[in-house]
Write a protein that holds these residues in place. Structure first.
Motif, PDB file in Angstrom:
ATOM      1  N   PHE A 104       0.816  -1.213   0.000  1.00 39.51           N
ATOM      2  CA  PHE A 104       0.000   0.000   0.000  1.00 39.51           C
ATOM      3  C   PHE A 104       0.850   1.264   0.000  1.00 39.51           C
ATOM      4  O   PHE A 104       0.344   2.359  -0.225  1.00 39.51           O
ATOM      5  N   VAL A 105       2.159   1.094   0.241  1.00 38.59           N
ATOM      6  CA  VAL A 105       3.058   2.248   0.240  1.00 38.59           C
ATOM      7  C   VAL A 105       3.351   2.703  -1.185  1.00 38.59           C
ATOM      8  O   VAL A 105       3.604   3.882  -1.438  1.00 38.59           O
ATOM      9  N   ASN A 106       3.289   1.763  -2.134  1.00 38.42           N
ATOM     10  CA  ASN A 106       3.491   2.115  -3.542  1.00 38.42           C
ATOM     11  C   ASN A 106       2.333   2.987  -4.006  1.00 38.42           C
ATOM     12  O   ASN A 106       1.170   2.595  -3.922  1.00 38.42           O
ATOM     13  N   ALA A 107       2.636   4.183  -4.497  1.00 36.51           N
ATOM     14  CA  ALA A 107       1.590   5.156  -4.838  1.00 36.51           C
ATOM     15  C   ALA A 107       0.629   4.618  -5.891  1.00 36.51           C
ATOM     16  O   ALA A 107      -0.589   4.822  -5.806  1.00 36.51           O
ATOM     17  N   GLU A 108       1.163   3.920  -6.892  1.00 37.01           N
ATOM     18  CA  GLU A 108       0.304   3.399  -7.961  1.00 37.01           C
ATOM     19  C   GLU A 108      -0.609   2.298  -7.435  1.00 37.01           C
ATOM     20  O   GLU A 108      -1.810   2.266  -7.741  1.00 37.01           O
ATOM     21  N   THR A 109      -0.034   1.400  -6.635  1.00 36.33           N
ATOM     22  CA  THR A 109      -0.832   0.328  -6.048  1.00 36.33           C
ATOM     23  C   THR A 109      -1.894   0.899  -5.120  1.00 36.33           C
ATOM     24  O   THR A 109      -3.057   0.463  -5.128  1.00 36.33           O
ATOM     25  N   ALA A 157       7.872   5.103   8.132  1.00 34.33           N
ATOM     26  CA  ALA A 157       7.821   5.271   6.682  1.00 34.33           C
ATOM     27  C   ALA A 157       6.443   4.980   6.095  1.00 34.33           C
ATOM     28  O   ALA A 157       6.043   5.606   5.105  1.00 34.33           O
ATOM     29  N   ARG A 158       5.715   4.046   6.697  1.00 33.18           N
ATOM     30  CA  ARG A 158       4.502   3.539   6.061  1.00 33.18           C
ATOM     31  C   ARG A 158       3.201   4.065   6.652  1.00 33.18           C
ATOM     32  O   ARG A 158       2.168   4.050   5.973  1.00 33.18           O
ATOM     33  N   TYR A 159       3.206   4.503   7.899  1.00 35.97           N
ATOM     34  CA  TYR A 159       1.950   4.949   8.511  1.00 35.97           C
ATOM     35  C   TYR A 159       1.268   6.070   7.720  1.00 35.97           C
ATOM     36  O   TYR A 159       0.030   6.086   7.629  1.00 35.97           O
ATOM     37  N   PRO A 160       2.012   7.028   7.151  1.00 38.69           N
ATOM     38  CA  PRO A 160       1.314   8.051   6.359  1.00 38.69           C
ATOM     39  C   PRO A 160       0.522   7.456   5.193  1.00 38.69           C
ATOM     40  O   PRO A 160      -0.587   7.911   4.903  1.00 38.69           O
ATOM     41  N   ALA A 161       1.078   6.432   4.540  1.00 42.10           N
ATOM     42  CA  ALA A 161       0.362   5.779   3.445  1.00 42.10           C
ATOM     43  C   ALA A 161      -0.821   4.971   3.975  1.00 42.10           C
ATOM     44  O   ALA A 161      -1.941   5.053   3.456  1.00 42.10           O
ATOM     45  N   TYR A 162      -0.587   4.195   5.044  1.00 42.17           N
ATOM     46  CA  TYR A 162      -1.683   3.426   5.627  1.00 42.17           C
ATOM     47  C   TYR A 162      -2.833   4.340   6.053  1.00 42.17           C
ATOM     48  O   TYR A 162      -4.004   3.955   5.992  1.00 42.17           O
TER      49      TYR A 162
END
Length: 203
Positions: A104-109, A157-162
Motif C-alpha cells: 500500500f506504500v506504492n503510490a500506484e498500487t 515510513a509507512r503509517y502516512p500511506a496506511y
C-alpha cells in the motif's frame, strides 16, 4: 381457535444483511505480523467471499518464494511484481485480499486499491507485532535485524500511506474472531455513512 399473531418485521425473511459488504473487494493493509492473512481468511469466511493472499499470488506468478525473489532479484523487482499481481486481482470479482506490508506504500498500487476496493488498515501495537514476527522465519526484511528496529522504521515510513486507507481498525492481542467482528462493524459503518444523504441534499 385464535389466529396466530402477525409476525413482526424482524421475524420476516429479508435480504442478506452482509450482501452490501460483498459488492467490493476488501483489501487488508498494515505492518507485518498484524494478522492480515489470518484475519483475512476468517473475514472472507464470515462474508462468504473468496480469499486471496497477495504474497502467495506473487510467489505463484514468479515460481519462487518471496525470500528467493528478494535474494535473486531484489526488493524493487518484488515490488513491481507485487503491483502487477494486485492490479490483476483487483479486476477479479469481489474478494478479501491480504497484502504485504509494503504494497500500500506504492503510490500506484495505493491509488488502484482506493479506486477499486475498500482498504482497511489493521493497526496494532509495535511491541505486540515484534513478538509475533520474532517467532517466524522467512521474512526477508527481518534478516539479521532486530524486529523492533525494523517495525519502528516501517511505522515511520509507512503509517502516512496506511492512513489513506478508507478504514482503520485497531487490533490487540485478542482472538482473530474479535478482529474480524471489528472489521465487519467498521465496514457496515462505512457503508451506512456513504448511504446517508449529505446536508446539502437534505436542505
Amino acid at each position: 381457535m385464535t389466529d396466530d399473531p402477525a409476525p413482526s418485521p424482524s421475524d420476516l425473511p429479508g435480504p442478506d444483511p452482509k450482501a452490501a459488504l460483498r459488492r467490493k473487494t476488501i483489501v487488508l493493509v498494515g505492518l507485518m505480523g498484524v494478522g492480515k492473512s489470518s484475519v483475512g481468511r476468517r473475514l472472507a469466511a464470515a462474508l462468504d467471499l473468496p480469499f486471496r493472499d497477495a504474497d502467495n499470488e506473487v510467489e505463484a506468478a514468479a515460481g519462487r518464494s518471496i525470500p528467493e525473489i528478494f535474494a535473486e532479484m531484489g526488493e524493487p523487482a518484488f515490488r513491481d511484481g507485487e503491483r502487477r499481481v494486485i492490479a490483476r486481482l483487483l479486476d477479479e470479482p469481489p474478494h478479501v485480499l491480504a497484502t504485504g506490508g509494503g504494497a500500500f506504500v506504492n503510490a500506484e498500487t495505493r491509488a488502484l486499491i482506493k479506486s477499486k476496493a475498500v482498504a482497511v488498515w489493521l493497526k496494532a501495537d509495535l511491541e505486540l507485532l515484534a513478538r509475533r514476527v520474532g517467532r517466524k522465519e522467512g521474512r526477508p526484511l527481518l534478516k539479521n535485524r532486530d524486529p523492533m528496529d525494523v517495525l519502528r522504521e516501517h511505522a515511520a515510513a509507512r503509517y502516512p500511506a496506511y492512513g489513506e486507507a478508507h478504514l482503520t481498525v485497531e487490533t490487540g492481542d485478542t482472538a482473530h474472531g474479535v478482529a474480524v467482528e471489528a472489521v465487519i462493524q467498521a465496514l457496515k459503518s462505512h457503508l451506512e455513512g456513504r448511504l446517508q444523504p449529505s446536508e446539502s441534499e437534505t436542505q
